[in-house]
Enzyme design. Sequence first.
Site, PDB file in Angstrom:
ATOM      1  N   THR A  96      -0.818  -9.894   6.827  1.00 55.28           N
ATOM      2  CA  THR A  96       0.178 -10.384   7.785  1.00 55.28           C
ATOM      3  C   THR A  96       0.061  -9.610   9.104  1.00 55.28           C
ATOM      4  OG1 THR A  96       1.632 -10.948   5.948  1.00 55.28           O
ATOM      5  CG2 THR A  96       2.670 -10.757   8.116  1.00 55.28           C
ATOM      6  N   ASN A 136      -4.418 -20.964   0.843  1.00 62.61           N
ATOM      7  CA  ASN A 136      -3.942 -20.216  -0.320  1.00 62.61           C
ATOM      8  C   ASN A 136      -3.387 -21.109  -1.414  1.00 62.61           C
ATOM      9  OD1 ASN A 136      -2.193 -20.247   2.106  1.00 62.61           O
ATOM     10  ND2 ASN A 136      -0.602 -19.690   0.641  1.00 62.61           N
ATOM     11  N   GLN A 146      -7.791 -15.404   1.763  1.00 68.63           N
ATOM     12  CA  GLN A 146      -8.155 -15.998   0.469  1.00 68.63           C
ATOM     13  C   GLN A 146      -9.651 -16.207   0.313  1.00 68.63           C
ATOM     14  OE1 GLN A 146      -6.217 -16.303  -2.033  1.00 68.63           O
ATOM     15  NE2 GLN A 146      -4.195 -16.117  -1.080  1.00 68.63           N
ATOM     16  N   SER A 153      -6.990  -9.053   3.301  1.00 62.97           N
ATOM     17  CA  SER A 153      -5.939  -8.279   2.638  1.00 62.97           C
ATOM     18  C   SER A 153      -6.474  -7.703   1.339  1.00 62.97           C
ATOM     19  CB  SER A 153      -4.755  -9.210   2.355  1.00 62.97           C
ATOM     20  OG  SER A 153      -3.811  -8.549   1.560  1.00 62.97           O
ATOM     21  N   GLY A 154      -6.239  -6.397   1.109  1.00 61.92           N
ATOM     22  CA  GLY A 154      -6.788  -5.736  -0.070  1.00 61.92           C
ATOM     23  C   GLY A 154      -6.343  -6.341  -1.391  1.00 61.92           C
ATOM     24  N   HIS A 155      -5.051  -6.684  -1.483  1.00 53.91           N
ATOM     25  CA  HIS A 155      -4.535  -7.015  -2.817  1.00 53.91           C
ATOM     26  C   HIS A 155      -4.984  -8.370  -3.350  1.00 53.91           C
ATOM     27  CE1 HIS A 155      -0.842  -9.609  -1.959  1.00 53.91           C
ATOM     28  NE2 HIS A 155      -1.113  -9.169  -0.742  1.00 53.91           N
ATOM     29  N   THR A 195      -1.022   7.184  10.438  1.00 47.80           N
ATOM     30  CA  THR A 195      -1.942   7.868   9.531  1.00 47.80           C
ATOM     31  C   THR A 195      -2.416   6.894   8.455  1.00 47.80           C
ATOM     32  OG1 THR A 195      -0.809   9.921   9.956  1.00 47.80           O
ATOM     33  CG2 THR A 195      -2.176   9.863   7.973  1.00 47.80           C
ATOM     34  N   CYS A 229      12.330 -22.234  -4.355  1.00 47.24           N
ATOM     35  CA  CYS A 229      13.757 -22.475  -4.538  1.00 47.24           C
ATOM     36  C   CYS A 229      14.508 -21.796  -3.386  1.00 47.24           C
ATOM     37  CB  CYS A 229      14.200 -21.909  -5.871  1.00 47.24           C
ATOM     38  SG  CYS A 229      15.820 -22.462  -6.327  1.00 47.24           S
TER      39      CYS A 229
HETATM   40  N1  PLP Z   1      -2.743 -15.180   4.637  1.00 50.36           N
HETATM   41  C1  PLP Z   1      -2.971 -15.834   3.493  1.00 50.36           C
HETATM   42  C2  PLP Z   1      -3.827 -17.060   3.500  1.00 50.36           C
HETATM   43  C3  PLP Z   1      -2.404 -15.379   2.314  1.00 50.36           C
HETATM   44  O1  PLP Z   1      -2.604 -16.040   1.182  1.00 50.36           O
HETATM   45  C4  PLP Z   1      -1.590 -14.216   2.363  1.00 50.36           C
HETATM   46  C5  PLP Z   1      -0.910 -13.729   1.145  1.00 50.36           C
HETATM   47  O2  PLP Z   1      -0.560 -14.505   0.277  1.00 50.36           O
HETATM   48  C6  PLP Z   1      -1.412 -13.564   3.581  1.00 50.36           C
HETATM   49  C7  PLP Z   1      -2.000 -14.069   4.715  1.00 50.36           C
HETATM   50  C8  PLP Z   1      -0.567 -12.338   3.705  1.00 50.36           C
HETATM   51  O3  PLP Z   1      -1.261 -11.210   3.218  1.00 50.36           O
HETATM   52  P1  PLP Z   1      -0.446  -9.855   2.925  1.00 50.36           P
HETATM   53  O4  PLP Z   1       0.307 -10.092   1.668  1.00 50.36           O
HETATM   54  O5  PLP Z   1      -1.490  -8.804   2.772  1.00 50.36           O
HETATM   55  O6  PLP Z   1       0.420  -9.613   4.107  1.00 50.36           O
END
Ligand code: PLP
Length: 393
Positions: free
Chosen positions: A77, A158, A186, A206-208, A244, A332
């Site tokens: 984000t 996504n 994604q 994004s790492g996760h 940091t 929801c």
């Molecule tokens: N963009 C896309 C296409 C995503 O699927 C996501 C997370 O679901 C994000 C941005 C946001 O990433 P983060 O959770 O690292 O802020």
Amino acid sequence: MSSLNDTVVYMDNNATSMVAKEVVDSMMKYFSESYGNPSSMYTFGGVVGEAISKARSQVADLLGCTPDEITYTSCGTESDSTAILSALRSYPEKRHVITTRVEHPAVKSLCENLEIATGRKYRVTRLKVDSEGMLDMAEYEAALSDDTAIVSIMWANNETGVIYPVEKMARMAKERGILFHTDAVQAVGKIPMSLKDLDIDFLSLSGHKLHAPKGVGVLYIKKGTLFVPFVTGGHQERGRRGGTENVASLVGLGTACALAADNLAEENGRVRDLRDRLEAGLLSSIPEAILNGHKTSRLPNTTNISFKYVEGEAILLHMNRYNICASSGSACTSGSLEPSHVLRAMGVPFTAAHGSIRFSLSVYNTEEEVDFVLEKMPAIIESLRKMSPFWKE
Ligand code: PLP
């Protein structure tokens, strides 16, 4: 009876992914043994600085760019906001942004704020998609204008996994002297990419989503692109992002990128086969089930299926009884079930959009898990339809 009854069957990797064991192992040292500040002058900090430099090279290798084009951030984000706001600050005379109707809220909300919070100082064009989620290139070409500061188009969606032709779209923007950003959160690690060959100016990851921890991200900034920082402060990241560094997680991100590079073939082979088996099985065993999204221009791990005349949230609750994790295309909000903006943009009928489920796999899924889901889903949908006033057998 399947042996999977007591284990979690995780098919929600587009929401977040398991931190890989190799990633955790690479991180541990940086919590206790090597906890120095990477900006410090002494060796105890310097070794930490070297660790995040190594991670930067690992990220760059996966993206096909150079390490100095990588700026660390806190998440996807933040990377999205940084890219778009940087373009608007670099070219203050330009007041137009082009994006799509199917972006993640990270880009969607920012664009809404750009229009509303600034008293419509900025103009945003949101490109339409067709029933398969694909863009109209003629509409895109017509939208590019001398007033356009930046185009922001996701590499892959996504919710549906639909892949957009960002290589071509970036080239078209470049020909008009317009910056191009892609939200590749994604796409990274699921499809091969080589940014050095492309006209993409900014890319977010994004790492996760790729088996690294939550709370780390990257903004790729092509060499030579004008850049104005979003988070200012210290001189970390060569002045491009203050604060940091989240050292252990960045080391983990580097390991995850190296793993992702090694796993690309499996992602596009074995994972794709598992996804196809799941998709074909659900569509053939459950009546009135439809695929949302393009058949082929799609991430190898994602399938989004609507089960007509039932609510996605109810399906998820029933799946949860078997520890099967996936997502629904409706959220929801304040008591009403709103279908997702992505499915609405695709024109998915109301009765189908409400019953959509996204399954997103990873290299950690197995054939046994797919068969378990295929075994449970028909009965779940049948039982819910029996309670639906709209369902006629
Ligand atoms: N963009 C896309 C296409 C995503 O699927 C996501 C997370 O679901 C994000 C941005 C946001 O990433 P983060 O959770 O690292 O802020």
